[in-house]
Design a protein around this motif. Structure first.
Motif, PDB file in Angstrom:
ATOM      1  N   THR A  65      39.012  40.558  26.546  1.00 29.81           N
ATOM      2  CA  THR A  65      39.066  39.111  26.762  1.00 29.81           C
ATOM      3  C   THR A  65      37.714  38.502  27.072  1.00 29.81           C
ATOM      4  O   THR A  65      37.517  37.303  26.889  1.00 29.81           O
ATOM      5  N   SER A  66      36.794  39.305  27.576  1.00 32.17           N
ATOM      6  CA  SER A  66      35.491  38.739  27.946  1.00 32.17           C
ATOM      7  C   SER A  66      34.448  39.838  28.027  1.00 32.17           C
ATOM      8  O   SER A  66      34.766  41.025  28.179  1.00 32.17           O
ATOM      9  N   LEU A  67      33.205  39.408  27.929  1.00 32.90           N
ATOM     10  CA  LEU A  67      32.045  40.286  28.088  1.00 32.90           C
ATOM     11  C   LEU A  67      31.052  39.563  28.978  1.00 32.90           C
ATOM     12  O   LEU A  67      30.807  38.363  28.798  1.00 32.90           O
ATOM     13  N   VAL A  78      39.364  36.196  32.422  1.00 34.11           N
ATOM     14  CA  VAL A  78      39.719  35.221  31.393  1.00 34.11           C
ATOM     15  C   VAL A  78      41.158  35.440  30.944  1.00 34.11           C
ATOM     16  O   VAL A  78      41.575  36.570  30.668  1.00 34.11           O
ATOM     17  N   GLY A  79      41.939  34.364  30.893  1.00 27.49           N
ATOM     18  CA  GLY A  79      43.332  34.464  30.483  1.00 27.49           C
ATOM     19  C   GLY A  79      44.259  34.971  31.565  1.00 27.49           C
ATOM     20  O   GLY A  79      45.439  35.232  31.311  1.00 27.49           O
ATOM     21  N   GLY A  80      43.747  35.112  32.781  1.00 27.80           N
ATOM     22  CA  GLY A  80      44.572  35.611  33.877  1.00 27.80           C
ATOM     23  C   GLY A  80      44.545  37.126  33.958  1.00 27.80           C
ATOM     24  O   GLY A  80      44.219  37.814  32.990  1.00 27.80           O
ATOM     25  N   LEU A  81      44.868  37.647  35.118  1.00 31.49           N
ATOM     26  CA  LEU A  81      44.840  39.093  35.355  1.00 31.49           C
ATOM     27  C   LEU A  81      46.243  39.659  35.220  1.00 31.49           C
ATOM     28  O   LEU A  81      47.113  39.389  36.043  1.00 31.49           O
ATOM     29  N   GLN A  82      46.469  40.455  34.173  1.00 33.91           N
ATOM     30  CA  GLN A  82      47.778  41.066  33.961  1.00 33.91           C
ATOM     31  C   GLN A  82      47.981  42.292  34.851  1.00 33.91           C
ATOM     32  O   GLN A  82      49.072  42.561  35.329  1.00 33.91           O
ATOM     33  N   ARG A  83      46.900  43.050  35.028  1.00 31.28           N
ATOM     34  CA  ARG A  83      46.980  44.248  35.865  1.00 31.28           C
ATOM     35  C   ARG A  83      45.589  44.535  36.409  1.00 31.28           C
ATOM     36  O   ARG A  83      44.618  44.528  35.652  1.00 31.28           O
ATOM     37  N   ASP A  84      45.525  44.777  37.721  1.00 23.92           N
ATOM     38  CA  ASP A  84      44.222  45.081  38.307  1.00 23.92           C
ATOM     39  C   ASP A  84      43.829  46.516  37.967  1.00 23.92           C
ATOM     40  O   ASP A  84      44.682  47.367  37.665  1.00 23.92           O
ATOM     41  N   ALA A 142      39.139  44.173  39.085  1.00 27.04           N
ATOM     42  CA  ALA A 142      38.910  43.747  37.712  1.00 27.04           C
ATOM     43  C   ALA A 142      37.854  42.657  37.639  1.00 27.04           C
ATOM     44  O   ALA A 142      36.930  42.713  36.821  1.00 27.04           O
ATOM     45  N   ALA A 143      37.967  41.664  38.492  1.00 30.47           N
ATOM     46  CA  ALA A 143      36.982  40.574  38.487  1.00 30.47           C
ATOM     47  C   ALA A 143      35.594  41.107  38.838  1.00 30.47           C
ATOM     48  O   ALA A 143      34.595  40.700  38.237  1.00 30.47           O
ATOM     49  N   ARG A 144      35.538  42.017  39.809  1.00 33.27           N
ATOM     50  CA  ARG A 144      34.240  42.569  40.207  1.00 33.27           C
ATOM     51  C   ARG A 144      33.577  43.341  39.071  1.00 33.27           C
ATOM     52  O   ARG A 144      32.358  43.377  38.956  1.00 33.27           O
ATOM     53  N   LEU A 145      34.405  43.955  38.204  1.00 30.01           N
ATOM     54  CA  LEU A 145      33.869  44.749  37.103  1.00 30.01           C
ATOM     55  C   LEU A 145      33.661  43.944  35.821  1.00 30.01           C
ATOM     56  O   LEU A 145      32.841  44.322  34.990  1.00 30.01           O
ATOM     57  N   TRP A 146      34.416  42.858  35.653  1.00 31.95           N
ATOM     58  CA  TRP A 146      34.412  42.157  34.369  1.00 31.95           C
ATOM     59  C   TRP A 146      33.733  40.791  34.387  1.00 31.95           C
ATOM     60  O   TRP A 146      33.031  40.447  33.437  1.00 31.95           O
ATOM     61  N   THR A 147      34.008  39.980  35.413  1.00 31.84           N
ATOM     62  CA  THR A 147      33.634  38.561  35.314  1.00 31.84           C
ATOM     63  C   THR A 147      32.753  38.058  36.451  1.00 31.84           C
ATOM     64  O   THR A 147      32.192  36.976  36.343  1.00 31.84           O
ATOM     65  N   LYS A 148      32.663  38.801  37.542  1.00 29.75           N
ATOM     66  CA  LYS A 148      31.725  38.423  38.588  1.00 29.75           C
ATOM     67  C   LYS A 148      30.348  38.985  38.245  1.00 29.75           C
ATOM     68  O   LYS A 148      30.242  40.002  37.563  1.00 29.75           O
ATOM     69  N   PRO A 149      29.294  38.349  38.729  1.00 30.08           N
ATOM     70  CA  PRO A 149      27.953  38.845  38.407  1.00 30.08           C
ATOM     71  C   PRO A 149      27.634  40.117  39.189  1.00 30.08           C
ATOM     72  O   PRO A 149      28.196  40.366  40.258  1.00 30.08           O
ATOM     73  N   SER A 150      26.748  40.917  38.642  1.00 30.24           N
ATOM     74  CA  SER A 150      26.266  42.099  39.361  1.00 30.24           C
ATOM     75  C   SER A 150      24.797  42.300  39.044  1.00 30.24           C
ATOM     76  O   SER A 150      24.335  41.969  37.957  1.00 30.24           O
ATOM     77  N   VAL A 183      47.759  45.458  27.675  1.00 29.74           N
ATOM     78  CA  VAL A 183      47.216  44.936  28.927  1.00 29.74           C
ATOM     79  C   VAL A 183      45.776  44.540  28.642  1.00 29.74           C
ATOM     80  O   VAL A 183      44.914  45.399  28.471  1.00 29.74           O
ATOM     81  N   ASN A 184      45.542  43.241  28.532  1.00 31.46           N
ATOM     82  CA  ASN A 184      44.209  42.785  28.163  1.00 31.46           C
ATOM     83  C   ASN A 184      43.216  43.015  29.291  1.00 31.46           C
ATOM     84  O   ASN A 184      43.582  43.031  30.466  1.00 31.46           O
ATOM     85  N   LYS A 185      41.965  43.154  28.912  1.00 32.10           N
ATOM     86  CA  LYS A 185      40.955  43.465  29.916  1.00 32.10           C
ATOM     87  C   LYS A 185      39.607  42.896  29.510  1.00 32.10           C
ATOM     88  O   LYS A 185      39.346  42.651  28.331  1.00 32.10           O
ATOM     89  N   GLY A 186      38.774  42.675  30.497  1.00 36.53           N
ATOM     90  CA  GLY A 186      37.400  42.304  30.230  1.00 36.53           C
ATOM     91  C   GLY A 186      36.537  43.546  30.174  1.00 36.53           C
ATOM     92  O   GLY A 186      36.995  44.657  30.408  1.00 36.53           O
ATOM     93  N   GLU A 187      35.275  43.335  29.852  1.00 38.77           N
ATOM     94  CA  GLU A 187      34.288  44.409  29.881  1.00 38.77           C
ATOM     95  C   GLU A 187      33.094  43.936  30.691  1.00 38.77           C
ATOM     96  O   GLU A 187      32.647  42.798  30.538  1.00 38.77           O
ATOM     97  N   GLY A 188      32.620  44.808  31.541  1.00 41.48           N
ATOM     98  CA  GLY A 188      31.465  44.440  32.343  1.00 41.48           C
ATOM     99  C   GLY A 188      30.161  44.481  31.577  1.00 41.48           C
ATOM    100  O   GLY A 188      29.178  43.861  31.966  1.00 41.48           O
TER     101      GLY A 188
END
Length: 455
Positions: free
Chosen positions: A200-202, A260-266, A291-299, A392-397
């Motif tokens: 869902t996101s990069l 992005v698109g909501g969290l279906q599963r952490d 999930a947010a810490r790995l996919w959509t929050k900055p690091s 189960v959709n997921k982002g990528e860090g």
């Protein structure tokens, strides 16, 4: 147009699967390491092999050498097409044929350049990243054969692992070969070998070099230590100042997002800890969903640090040092904006008035999927039919900067990011592998998806 029955597609893929795995084994053996020279003969041979395999499944494929922005020769790329109907949608299939190096073959349990099956996984460099993507495209097109109802364009890149320096000039020079309604990027992965996912996101990426100076020359640590802190310590204090007490990045102007698109599963912490090899005593930093810490929050990661090695060290106060920060940005933030904010923070938070200055380096934009696009719904439906379970959709860090560039150049195209990997794939690491049952289901998924996109 009647859709192909799922079991018919599955039967065709089953019958072709030995060939698909054989293509992957041959690809592994080519050792197409772009770090050894993107213009070299071994990369040209790799591109020629891919073009030949695509031609066997009906693609009019050819090898073309790209050019870098400065006009020098670039990577060996594979482009191709298969035209079926002027009124049909056009789908661009992407993968890359270059692979990561193998710095230490002794860290592998098998020969990294000989495809080796252990249990249900095929091991070898590039088995997942991204030979698996090439195998998926080949298998899907073979499965559909004369039943293909969409026009196909193909781009198999030769320098993805090197940051794609000639990607944009190549696209700009070949716009007609890339213009499409849907773009399928097979360079990501699934939730697990058994559960499919759309990516869902990069996150985006930006780098800076930070210089810290306290002295004009080295001095004796016994004579001056105390009031004068060494540059490495000052740098450590500066790095630490980016974080709050919870371990969240707290740099004003660096954005944070939710999945992005909501969290279906952490993400499962136990699995993440095992996959990453985290020591038992370490507590995961940050707050909010994993999930947010790995996919959509900055690091931010310190990826380089100039300091004297322990071996041969002596009692001196280091006068200055440089460290490199790699900032993974939230998917929708412009990396230039985040880079500017991070650079300003470094200068403003110089410990004890040390001199701090920053060199701004490369930027790569992040990307977010349109969860409401018709192609997105088709892809999720195809995944559930192929795998037998809901995706189960997921982002990528990580970052794939060419995806937002593709979206920029072709704004009307719907982009889908799929791929052959799973959490055990070890892409870029020793013992890279691909799940063979998952590969088969990924091929079925793409064949079903291409069939659905015809409507």
């Amino acid at each position: 147009m009647a859709a192909l029955p799922v079991e018919e597609v599955r039967s065709r893929v089953e019958a072709d699967f030995d060939r698909i795995v054989n293509v992957l084994n041959k690809k592994i053996a080519l050792q197409s390491i772009s770090a050894k020279g993107i213009t070299a003969d071994h990369m040209k041979r790799s591109a020629e092999f891919v073009a030949e395999e695509l031609s066997k499944v009906g693609v009019n494929a050819q090898v073309v050498q790209s050019h870098n922005p400065d006009g020098t020769p670039g990577a060996w790329e594979v482009i191709g097409s298969k035209f079926v109907n002027a009124d049909a949608p056009t789908v661009l299939l992407y993968a890359h044929h270059d692979v990561q190096p193998v710095p230490d073959a002794t860290a592998w349990n098998t020969d990294p350049f000989v495809g080796t099956v252990i249990d249900t996984r095929l091991y070898g460099r590039g088995a997942a990243d991204d030979g698996g993507g090439i195998a998926i495209h080949s298998g899907a097109l073979q499965a559909l054969g004369d039943d293909l109802k969409v026009n196909i364009k193909v781009f198999i890149e030769g320098e993805e692992e090197m940051g794609s320096p000639s990607f944009i000039p190549f696209i700009e020079e070949h716009k007609d070969e890339f213009d499409s309604d849907v773009i399928i990027v097979a360079d990501s992965g699934n939730w697990s070998a058994e559960i499919p996912s759309l990516t869902t996101s990069l996150r985006g990426n930006t780098d800076i070099d930070v210089h810290v100076k306290a002295l004009h020359h080295p001095v004796h640590s016994g004579q001056y230590g105390g009031p004068i802190l060494d540059a490495n310590t000052l740098a450590a204090m500066l790095i630490a100042s980016m974080y709050d007490e919870h371990g969240d990045l707290a740099v004003p102007g660096v954005a944070s997002e939710e999945p992005v698109g909501g969290l279906q599963r952490d993400m499962d912490e136990t699995t993440v800890r095992a996959d990453a090899g985290i020591v038992g005593s370490y507590r995961l930093a940050g707050t909010g969903s994993l999930a947010a810490r790995l996919w959509t929050k900055p690091s931010v990661t310190v990826i380089g640090f100039d300091a004297h090695p322990v071996e041969g060290s002596f009692n001196v106060i280091s006068p200055e040092t440089t460290f490199r920060l790699s900032l993974r940005t939230a998917p929708n933030q412009r990396p230039e904006e985040a880079q500017e904010a991070l650079a300003a923070f470094m200068v403003e938070h110089a410990p004890f008035g040390a001199e701090v200055w920053v060199d701004k380096l490369d930027n790569g934009m992040g990307w977010a999927m349109d969860p409401n696009a018709e192609a997105t719904k088709d892809a999720m439906e195809a995944m559930e039919e192929a795998f037998g379970v809901a995706p189960v959709n997921k982002g990528e860090g990580g970052s794939i900067p060419f995806i937002p560039e593709l979206q920029r150049i072709f704004p009307k195209a719907q982009v889908l990011v799929t791929g052959p990997e799973d959490p055990k794939a070890n892409a870029h690491s020793p013992n890279e592998s691909i799940s063979l049952p998952s590969l088969k289901n990924n091929v079925i998924t793409e064949a079903l998806l291409l069939d659905k996109l015809a409507k």
